[in-house]
Design a protein around this motif. Structure first.
Motif, short mmCIF file in Angstrom:
data_model
loop_
_atom_site.label_atom_id
_atom_site.label_comp_id
_atom_site.label_asym_id
_atom_site.label_seq_id
_atom_site.Cartn_x
_atom_site.Cartn_y
_atom_site.Cartn_z
N TYR A 102 -3.09 -5.26 9.26
CA TYR A 102 -4.43 -4.96 8.75
C TYR A 102 -4.97 -6.12 7.92
CZ TYR A 102 -3.93 -0.03 9.97
OH TYR A 102 -3.79 1.15 10.63
N GLU A 103 -4.10 -6.66 7.06
CA GLU A 103 -4.56 -7.75 6.20
C GLU A 103 -5.06 -8.92 7.02
OE1 GLU A 103 -5.25 -7.81 3.22
OE2 GLU A 103 -4.27 -6.02 2.48
N PRO A 110 -11.79 -8.58 3.13
CA PRO A 110 -11.37 -8.05 1.85
C PRO A 110 -12.10 -6.78 1.42
CG PRO A 110 -12.76 -9.98 1.56
CD PRO A 110 -12.52 -9.83 3.03
N ASN A 111 -13.26 -6.51 1.97
CA ASN A 111 -14.00 -5.33 1.50
C ASN A 111 -14.71 -4.66 2.67
OD1 ASN A 111 -14.92 -3.50 -0.35
ND2 ASN A 111 -16.75 -4.71 -0.84
N ALA A 112 -13.95 -4.40 3.72
CA ALA A 112 -14.59 -3.92 4.95
C ALA A 112 -14.57 -2.40 5.03
CB ALA A 112 -13.86 -4.50 6.15
N ARG A 113 -15.73 -1.80 5.23
CA ARG A 113 -15.81 -0.36 5.46
C ARG A 113 -15.83 -0.06 6.95
NH1 ARG A 113 -20.06 2.17 1.26
NH2 ARG A 113 -19.31 1.08 -0.57
N TYR A 114 -16.12 -1.06 7.71
CA TYR A 114 -16.21 -0.91 9.16
C TYR A 114 -15.14 -1.79 9.78
CZ TYR A 114 -20.57 1.04 7.66
OH TYR A 114 -21.49 1.80 7.02
N MET A 157 6.20 9.69 -1.04
CA MET A 157 5.09 8.85 -0.59
C MET A 157 5.61 7.69 0.26
SD MET A 157 2.28 8.74 -3.62
CE MET A 157 3.32 8.22 -4.96
N ALA A 158 4.98 7.49 1.38
CA ALA A 158 5.43 6.45 2.30
C ALA A 158 4.88 5.09 1.89
CB ALA A 158 4.98 6.78 3.72
N ARG A 159 5.70 4.13 2.05
CA ARG A 159 5.31 2.75 1.74
C ARG A 159 4.67 2.14 2.98
NH1 ARG A 159 4.95 0.54 -3.20
NH2 ARG A 159 4.43 -1.59 -2.81
N ASP A 160 3.64 1.34 2.82
CA ASP A 160 2.99 0.72 3.97
C ASP A 160 2.62 -0.71 3.64
OD1 ASP A 160 0.34 -0.04 5.43
OD2 ASP A 160 1.29 1.46 6.68
N GLY A 161 3.26 -1.66 4.29
CA GLY A 161 2.99 -3.06 4.00
C GLY A 161 1.66 -3.51 4.57
N GLY A 162 1.35 -3.05 5.82
CA GLY A 162 0.05 -3.26 6.42
C GLY A 162 -0.32 -4.70 6.67
N SER A 163 0.62 -5.54 7.02
CA SER A 163 0.31 -6.96 7.16
C SER A 163 -0.66 -7.23 8.31
CB SER A 163 1.59 -7.75 7.37
OG SER A 163 2.27 -7.28 8.52
N ALA A 167 -10.66 0.95 6.76
CA ALA A 167 -11.81 0.75 5.86
C ALA A 167 -11.26 0.57 4.45
CB ALA A 167 -12.73 1.95 5.93
N ALA A 177 0.85 5.36 0.77
CA ALA A 177 0.09 6.46 1.38
C ALA A 177 0.12 7.66 0.44
CB ALA A 177 0.71 6.82 2.72
N TRP A 188 -8.52 -7.53 8.90
CA TRP A 188 -9.69 -7.05 8.20
C TRP A 188 -10.04 -7.89 6.98
CZ3 TRP A 188 -6.89 -3.92 11.21
CH2 TRP A 188 -7.59 -3.06 12.04
N ARG A 246 0.85 -1.19 0.00
CA ARG A 246 0.00 0.00 0.00
C ARG A 246 0.88 1.23 0.00
NH1 ARG A 246 -3.82 -3.07 2.96
NH2 ARG A 246 -2.73 -2.84 4.93
#
Lengths: 135, 112
Positions: free
Chosen positions: B9-10, B15-19, B1-7, A81, A41, B13, A39
């Motif tokens: 979160y994966e 695959p299609n969560a708004r909440y 721009m900062a890179r974010d792996g976000g493992s 989200a 930012a 959360w 991802r």
């Protein structure tokens, strides 16, 4: 709001626990674009203000001051989200209460990045979890 | 721009969560408060998005919300799951009328 809390406190026994979840409006979450398994930012959301949420906090604060409740803990919880595309993202921002805006410069960066990546849009959000004890 | 792996979160959360991901809020609450054996009042319960994550632990749950559609769905789901001590009721919080001191844990779910 005051009446709602009074009604809840009437039913809550002494020593019982009250848990309040409210959106964390001070939290400036990042807007990210999914790209090549990671991802990127592209900016942040702007701070929001809501008279409604401020009043809700004030009602709780007053109850703490008058001794009806004792603060046990308060924590920020972050979550993410996720939206398939820009249209879905825009709809989400528009329909939040209060409406959410992105910080200056974020929108053009987001559009540029999305044109290239076509990946999902992610938005960091947060809520405040407050735990209180009935006095 | 900062890179974010976000493992993280994966993992947390869908695959299609708004909440927040299912169970996320209740897990956060449960780190602070035990639901087991408690008489719970949930205000702003909607259709039970949070309720069913803790209902089986609680002694009983009264879940109120002003929107009838959510309450109908919540009651139907409680029946399907065989949760006899979970009741959804159409009610605004300020109109709540219940027995004094009849609740051990009150949960205000994005609702005050």
């Amino acid at each position: 709001m005051v009446h709602a809390l009074e009604a809840v406190l009437w039913m809550l026994r002494r020593g019982g626990t009250l848990v309040d979840i409210q959106p964390d409006l001070a939290f400036q979450g990042r807007v990210l674009i999914g790209e090549r398994g990671g991802r990127v930012a592209v900016g942040t959301t702007a701070r929001r203000d809501s008279g409604y949420v401020r009043r809700a906090h004030a009602v709780i604060d007053r109850a703490v001051q008058d001794g009806s409740l004792t603060l046990v803990t308060q924590r920020r919880q972050r979550y993410l989200a996720r939206f398939r595309d820009l249209a879905e993202f825009d709809e989400y921002l528009r329909t939040r209460m209060p409406p959410t805006r992105v910080s200056p410069g974020t929108r053009p960066r987001l559009e540029r990045a999305w044109r290239t990546a076509r990946g999902p849009v992610h938005l960091e959000r947060a809520f405040t979890l407050t735990v209180l004890r009935r006095g | 721009m900062a890179r974010d792996g976000g493992s993280v979160y994966e993992r947390l959360w869908g695959p299609n969560a708004r909440y927040p991901a299912p169970g996320f809020e209740v897990r956060a609450i449960a780190r602070q408060v035990a639901f087991r054996g408690k008489r719970v009042l949930e205000v702003g319960a909607g259709n039970g998005r949070l309720t069913f994550d803790y209902a089986s632990l609680a002694h009983s749950v009264l879940a109120v919300d002003p929107e009838p559609a959510g309450v109908r769905e919540g009651n139907a789901q409680a029946r399907r799951r065989g949760l006899r001590r979970v009741r959804f009721r159409v009610q605004r919080a300020e109109r709540l009328r219940g027995r004094r001191a009849s609740v051990d844990l009150a949960l205000l779910s994005w609702s005050l």
